[in-house]
Design a protein around this motif. Structure first.
Motif, mmCIF file in Angstrom:
data_model
loop_
_atom_site.group_PDB
_atom_site.id
_atom_site.type_symbol
_atom_site.label_atom_id
_atom_site.label_comp_id
_atom_site.label_asym_id
_atom_site.label_seq_id
_atom_site.Cartn_x
_atom_site.Cartn_y
_atom_site.Cartn_z
ATOM 1 N N HIS A 1 -3.442 -37.941 -30.536
ATOM 2 C CA HIS A 1 -4.043 -39.282 -30.615
ATOM 3 C C HIS A 1 -5.573 -39.160 -30.608
ATOM 4 O O HIS A 1 -6.235 -39.513 -29.630
ATOM 5 C CB HIS A 1 -3.557 -40.128 -29.437
ATOM 6 N N MET B 1 -7.995 -42.094 -29.501
ATOM 7 C CA MET B 1 -7.976 -42.624 -28.139
ATOM 8 C C MET B 1 -9.011 -41.905 -27.288
ATOM 9 O O MET B 1 -9.281 -40.717 -27.479
ATOM 10 C CB MET B 1 -6.590 -42.451 -27.506
ATOM 11 N N ALA C 1 -1.718 -48.391 -25.625
ATOM 12 C CA ALA C 1 -2.277 -47.145 -25.103
ATOM 13 C C ALA C 1 -1.605 -46.744 -23.797
ATOM 14 O O ALA C 1 -1.323 -45.560 -23.565
ATOM 15 C CB ALA C 1 -3.789 -47.296 -24.900
#
Length: 298
Positions: A117, A120, A278
């Protein structure tokens, strides 16, 4: 009004000072102060009463704070709503985790998660106190053991075993307790903040709690482990802290007929973060990766 100015103003009241707000937002104290002054100039009113010790909102400042906090929350919710439709997970996740568990088990997983990811951002703070997620602005906390009743949402990540143990030298010198009640005659090493400590056991399938005392209390499990290895008393710790000491024999388990109840590792978060993508992505990742911890339980 500039949304960023509202964010600075809300953070300043949440944190109680320009310095703390600046640290939280990753800006300078001068910037935080300057943006609040610009907001006051734009509105033509005083929002804060400043003294050498504290910042106090005026009546109009409090009104703005309440409205601004709602606006920022709505913006965050809108951003997450739109982002949830995207195949790419974005956003910043602020997490609290226990020191030892974080270094031993979360730290090695971070490179893989960040590779999966890349859009993020994680802010991970390690400490052994129970943080106030809402007051301190965390999205998630990793907590270990038997959870107290709470208004927070808890997702179980993996099982965890507590072991009561001591060094061979301590047991040879002071004797080995044969029942939980015997612990009241021993030096117990206290892990945590509470002044009144009870250790929990299972006896014939029923829960038993025994109050214990001792001359050493610490909020870090490694300190308690090292004190136990040094012969200072009896410890009540999760296996992920004492696995090595049990393997090399510097600590030995006791009270085998009275095992502490099965506990677990949890991801804990406020209700308003429950649907945040998230939060779900990171907690699901941890649950998948930490499942192997069960294979190492005694």
């Amino acid at each position: 009004m500039n949304v960023e100015d509202l964010r600075v103003f809300v953070a300043t009241l949440d944190e109680g000072s320009f310095t703390a707000a600046a640290e939280k937002l990753g800006v300078s104290k001068q910037y935080a102060s300057r943006r609040t002054m610009a907001l006051e100039e734009l509105l033509g009113v005083r929002l804060l009463n400043r003294t050498t010790r504290r910042l106090q909102p005026t009546e109009l400042g409090m009104l703005l704070y309440e409205r601004a906090a709602r606006i920022l929350a709505d913006l965050q919710e809108t951003q997450e709503l739109v982002s949830d439709r995207s195949p790419v997970v974005r956003g910043t996740l602020r997490i609290s985790a226990p020191m030892t568990f974080g270094t031993l088990h979360i730290s090695p997983l971070l490179p893989l998660f960040m590779k999966q990811h890349p859009h993020m951002a994680l802010e991970l703070e390690l400490n052994d106190r129970a943080v106030d997620l809402l007051a301190e602005g965390y999205d998630m906390s990793i907590r270990i053991g038997t959870l107290e009743d709470s208004t927070l949402v808890a997702k179980r990540l993996t099982a965890m075993q507590i072991v009561i143990c001591a060094s061979p030298h301590y047991l040879a010198t002071h004797g080995t307790p044969t029942t939980p009640d015997d612990l009241q005659q021993h030096a117990c090493l206290l892990y945590g903040h509470s002044r009144l400590v009870e250790w929990r056991f299972q006896e014939n399938g029923k829960p038993v709690s025994v109050p214990v005392t001792g001359n050493l209390r610490a909020n870090n499990g490694e300190i308690i482990r090292d004190a136990a290895v040094g012969g200072m008393g009896i410890a009540y710790l999760p296996t992920f802290i004492i696995d090595g000491a049990l393997e090399n024999g510097s600590l030995v388990p006791i009270l085998g007929a009275y095992q502490p109840p099965q506990a677990a590792v949890y991801a804990v978060y406020p209700h308003h973060r429950q649907s945040a993508r998230a939060v779900q992505v990171f907690s699901d990742f941890l649950r998948q990766q930490l499942s192997s911890l069960n294979d190492r339980q005694p």
